[in-house]
Design a protein around this motif. Structure first.
Motif, PDB file in Angstrom:
ATOM      1  N   TYR A 278       0.925  -1.147   0.489  1.00 42.46           N
ATOM      2  CA  TYR A 278      -0.039   0.300  -0.061  1.00 42.46           C
ATOM      3  C   TYR A 278       0.978   1.402  -0.292  1.00 42.46           C
ATOM      4  O   TYR A 278       2.450   1.064   0.710  1.00 42.46           O
ATOM      5  CB  TYR A 278      -0.846  -0.526   1.219  1.00 42.46           C
ATOM      6  CG  TYR A 278      -1.835   0.852   0.985  1.00 42.46           C
ATOM      7  CD1 TYR A 278      -3.266   0.867   0.696  1.00 42.46           C
ATOM      8  CD2 TYR A 278      -1.642   1.673   2.120  1.00 42.46           C
ATOM      9  CE1 TYR A 278      -4.025   1.973   0.373  1.00 42.46           C
ATOM     10  CE2 TYR A 278      -3.076   2.845   1.869  1.00 42.46           C
ATOM     11  CZ  TYR A 278      -4.235   3.246   1.394  1.00 42.46           C
ATOM     12  OH  TYR A 278      -4.632   4.105   1.447  1.00 42.46           O
ATOM     13  N   VAL A 279       0.899   2.086  -0.724  1.00 44.50           N
ATOM     14  CA  VAL A 279       1.120   3.793  -0.575  1.00 44.50           C
ATOM     15  C   VAL A 279       0.790   4.700  -0.067  1.00 44.50           C
ATOM     16  O   VAL A 279      -1.008   5.055  -0.481  1.00 44.50           O
ATOM     17  CB  VAL A 279       1.416   3.780  -3.002  1.00 44.50           C
ATOM     18  CG1 VAL A 279       2.017   4.768  -2.575  1.00 44.50           C
ATOM     19  CG2 VAL A 279       1.832   2.900  -3.131  1.00 44.50           C
ATOM     20  N   LEU A 280       0.978   5.493   0.697  1.00 37.62           N
ATOM     21  CA  LEU A 280       0.200   6.595   1.423  1.00 37.62           C
ATOM     22  C   LEU A 280       1.177   8.078   0.177  1.00 37.62           C
ATOM     23  O   LEU A 280       2.477   8.160  -0.144  1.00 37.62           O
ATOM     24  CB  LEU A 280       1.234   6.527   3.081  1.00 37.62           C
ATOM     25  CG  LEU A 280       0.827   5.177   3.621  1.00 37.62           C
ATOM     26  CD1 LEU A 280       1.662   5.844   5.138  1.00 37.62           C
ATOM     27  CD2 LEU A 280      -0.773   5.312   3.932  1.00 37.62           C
ATOM     28  N   ASN A 281      -0.071   8.860   0.228  1.00 39.75           N
ATOM     29  CA  ASN A 281      -0.014  10.013  -0.719  1.00 39.75           C
ATOM     30  C   ASN A 281       0.456  10.279  -1.926  1.00 39.75           C
ATOM     31  O   ASN A 281       1.625  10.568  -2.395  1.00 39.75           O
ATOM     32  CB  ASN A 281       0.750  10.581   0.197  1.00 39.75           C
ATOM     33  CG  ASN A 281       0.435  11.187   2.010  1.00 39.75           C
ATOM     34  OD1 ASN A 281      -0.845  11.630   2.075  1.00 39.75           O
ATOM     35  ND2 ASN A 281       1.562  11.165   2.961  1.00 39.75           N
ATOM     36  N   GLY A 282       0.473   8.719  -2.417  1.00 42.51           N
ATOM     37  CA  GLY A 282       0.533   8.692  -3.584  1.00 42.51           C
ATOM     38  C   GLY A 282      -0.137   9.285  -4.556  1.00 42.51           C
ATOM     39  O   GLY A 282      -1.699   8.546  -4.669  1.00 42.51           O
ATOM     40  N   THR A 316       3.538  -1.025   3.675  1.00 42.09           N
ATOM     41  CA  THR A 316       3.571   0.970   3.722  1.00 42.09           C
ATOM     42  C   THR A 316       4.839   1.692   3.373  1.00 42.09           C
ATOM     43  O   THR A 316       5.400   1.137   3.294  1.00 42.09           O
ATOM     44  CB  THR A 316       2.176   1.740   4.184  1.00 42.09           C
ATOM     45  OG1 THR A 316       3.264   1.878   5.950  1.00 42.09           O
ATOM     46  CG2 THR A 316       1.375   0.655   4.840  1.00 42.09           C
ATOM     47  N   ILE A 317       4.528   2.148   2.186  1.00 43.66           N
ATOM     48  CA  ILE A 317       5.856   2.886   2.183  1.00 43.66           C
ATOM     49  C   ILE A 317       4.993   4.550   1.166  1.00 43.66           C
ATOM     50  O   ILE A 317       3.896   4.427   0.766  1.00 43.66           O
ATOM     51  CB  ILE A 317       6.066   2.182   0.703  1.00 43.66           C
ATOM     52  CG1 ILE A 317       7.599   2.479   0.711  1.00 43.66           C
ATOM     53  CG2 ILE A 317       5.580   2.356  -0.700  1.00 43.66           C
ATOM     54  CD1 ILE A 317       8.867   2.468  -0.735  1.00 43.66           C
ATOM     55  N   GLU A 318       5.695   5.240   1.727  1.00 44.69           N
ATOM     56  CA  GLU A 318       5.048   6.830   1.184  1.00 44.69           C
ATOM     57  C   GLU A 318       5.872   7.620   0.852  1.00 44.69           C
ATOM     58  O   GLU A 318       6.844   6.785  -0.331  1.00 44.69           O
ATOM     59  CB  GLU A 318       5.344   7.741   2.960  1.00 44.69           C
ATOM     60  CG  GLU A 318       5.016   8.882   2.368  1.00 44.69           C
ATOM     61  CD  GLU A 318       4.643   9.941   3.361  1.00 44.69           C
ATOM     62  OE1 GLU A 318       4.623  10.797   3.889  1.00 44.69           O
ATOM     63  OE2 GLU A 318       5.538   9.276   4.737  1.00 44.69           O
ATOM     64  N   ALA A 319       5.577   8.207  -0.321  1.00 42.78           N
ATOM     65  CA  ALA A 319       5.176   8.037  -1.853  1.00 42.78           C
ATOM     66  C   ALA A 319       6.425   9.717  -1.463  1.00 42.78           C
ATOM     67  O   ALA A 319       5.933  10.356  -0.512  1.00 42.78           O
ATOM     68  CB  ALA A 319       4.260   8.891  -3.316  1.00 42.78           C
ATOM     69  N   ARG A 352       3.925  11.863  -5.159  1.00 38.88           N
ATOM     70  CA  ARG A 352       3.379  12.365  -4.343  1.00 38.88           C
ATOM     71  C   ARG A 352       1.872  13.098  -4.704  1.00 38.88           C
ATOM     72  O   ARG A 352       2.787  14.007  -5.662  1.00 38.88           O
ATOM     73  CB  ARG A 352       4.257  12.963  -3.005  1.00 38.88           C
ATOM     74  CG  ARG A 352       4.245  13.247  -1.881  1.00 38.88           C
ATOM     75  CD  ARG A 352       4.875  13.762  -1.129  1.00 38.88           C
ATOM     76  NE  ARG A 352       4.719  13.982   0.087  1.00 38.88           N
ATOM     77  CZ  ARG A 352       4.169  13.201   1.435  1.00 38.88           C
ATOM     78  NH1 ARG A 352       4.560  12.295   1.610  1.00 38.88           N
ATOM     79  NH2 ARG A 352       3.751  13.528   2.328  1.00 38.88           N
ATOM     80  N   LYS A 355      -3.194  16.160   0.117  1.00 39.85           N
ATOM     81  CA  LYS A 355      -4.188  15.962   0.902  1.00 39.85           C
ATOM     82  C   LYS A 355      -5.584  15.401  -0.134  1.00 39.85           C
ATOM     83  O   LYS A 355      -6.152  14.523   0.159  1.00 39.85           O
ATOM     84  CB  LYS A 355      -4.376  16.537   2.331  1.00 39.85           C
ATOM     85  CG  LYS A 355      -3.293  16.140   2.588  1.00 39.85           C
ATOM     86  CD  LYS A 355      -3.532  16.796   4.548  1.00 39.85           C
ATOM     87  CE  LYS A 355      -1.933  16.201   5.325  1.00 39.85           C
ATOM     88  NZ  LYS A 355      -2.065  17.524   7.168  1.00 39.85           N
ATOM     89  N   SER A 358      -5.621  13.273  -2.197  1.00 39.21           N
ATOM     90  CA  SER A 358      -5.533  11.921  -2.167  1.00 39.21           C
ATOM     91  C   SER A 358      -6.737  11.227  -1.143  1.00 39.21           C
ATOM     92  O   SER A 358      -7.412  10.771  -1.538  1.00 39.21           O
ATOM     93  CB  SER A 358      -4.455  11.986  -0.742  1.00 39.21           C
ATOM     94  OG  SER A 358      -5.274  10.585  -0.156  1.00 39.21           O
TER      95      SER A 358
END
Length: 366
Positions: A278-282, A316-319, A352, A355, A358
């Motif tokens: 899962y990707v955060l802020n991508g 998870t990983i953040e963009a 990225r 918000k 997102s």
């Protein structure tokens, strides 16, 4: 009944000892090892970590350090220190200038001790400087039971290696394409007026099917030392024998053992999908992780089915994420033993987003 059981146990111990120490191959060497040149897997060995003199097989490391730190068209002038070095020679004349390429062919085919000194002085600034580079390189690749005192292998009590370390050094040297080209050459003509024809002393190239290297060595103290390599059906093997009176036949038996008992088999391919996270802020909800490189491994019959894979990746990983970024690892086990560690990389680039974007994407992805 008890006597029969004891007899069976004794026979089993003898048989296991023979298998472990190579008596069934009837080898003459005091120390020897056979490895797969791609993965480094040890396929056969006896006393492989015993520290011993290794004579001119030293020059494999000399060539490796030279290729790592020099260019083939570099010009090297033979200074007085190079002239008349004891042992085998390419008969350098003081002031003669040869390319590093010519020097390397003279080093590996003719086993020129004079060329080893010329190379060492040029690359290292001095013999001491070059020997330091040799030892640093040995340590960096895991050849921890090796110490070099010179670039040629003439006897010195502080100059030693092991069959296993020499195999590691040779494996590393083969990562340079030009090293492979040099050691598989049966002859070479250097760009000089006299003594320009170098004939390879390594009979493996003529006598063994698939033979493609690498170096002989002999002194009174070391005995006969030989590093051989051969390639068949995509599998490249390296055999090392130290203090072996029947050196060539020993290595041929080792290589035969490897080719007859192991096959190079596929484990996974490069760019093969393994998992999505899962990707955060991508601008994408999920990232696909793929293998960076393919893995082939030498297996005995029936071993392949005992392979287990394990992955280590974040949930998870953040963009932002760039295509090719290393995200995690894939571990390969054979019979519970770790045999390979590979990287898992991002299959695509993910940008990225803010918000507001997102929130919109949450509805979009649903």
């Amino acid at each position: 009944m008890k006597k029969t059981i004891y007899l069976i146990i004794i026979v089993m111990i003898i048989l296991s000892w023979n298998i472990a120490y190579g008596e069934d191959l009837n080898l003459s060497g005091e120390s020897y090892v056979l490895i797969d040149a791609e993965t480094g897997r040890v396929l056969y060995e006896r006393n492989a970590h015993k520290k011993m003199p290794m004579a001119s097989t030293t020059k494999i490391m000399t060539a490796l350090v030279a290729l790592e730190n020099g260019k083939l068209d570099d010009k090297i002038a033979a200074k007085g220190e190079c002239i008349g070095v004891e042992g085998s020679s390419i008969y350098l004349r003081e002031g003669e200038v040869l390319s590093l390429k010519d020097m390397l062919y003279g080093l590996m085919l003719r086993s020129g001790n004079d060329s080893s000194v010329a190379i060492a002085n040029y690359i290292g600034g001095s013999l001491e400087g070059f020997v330091s580079l040799m030892n640093k390189k040995a340590q960096s690749i895991g050849a921890i039971n090796t110490n070099f005192a010179n670039p040629h292998g003439l006897h010195d009590d502080s100059h030693y290696s092991t069959a296993y370390d020499l195999a590691l050094i040779t494996k590393e040297a083969f990562s340079y394409e030009e090293f492979g080209n040099i050691v598989k050459s049966k002859s070479y003509t250097a760009d000089r007026e006299e003594n320009n024809y170098f004939y390879n002393k390594n009979k493996t190239l003529w006598e063994y099917n698939g033979g493609d290297g690498v170096k002989t060595g002999y002194t009174m103290r070391s005995g006969r030392c030989l590093v051989s390599s051969a390639t068949r059906n995509g599998m490249h093997l390296i055999a090392v024998s130290l203090n072996a009176s029947n050196w060539f036949n020993d290595n041929y038996k080792l290589l035969d053992y490897g080719f007859n008992n192991y096959n190079r088999q596929f484990v996974y391919d490069s760019n093969q999908f393994i998992k999505k996270i899962y990707v955060l802020n991508g601008n994408k909800e999920y990232l696909n992780l793929v293998t960076e490189n393919s893995l082939f491994y030498p297996f005995k019959e029936g071993e392949r089915e005992n392979i287990k894979l394990s992955i280590d990746v974040p949930d998870t990983i953040e963009a932002p994420i760039e295509k090719g970024d290393k995200i995690g690892y894939i571990y390969t086990y054979l019979d519970g033993k770790l045999i390979h560690e590979g990287s898992l990389i991002a299959k695509s680039t993910i940008k990225r987003i803010n918000k507001f974007e997102s929130i919109i994407n949450k509805f979009k992805f649903k």
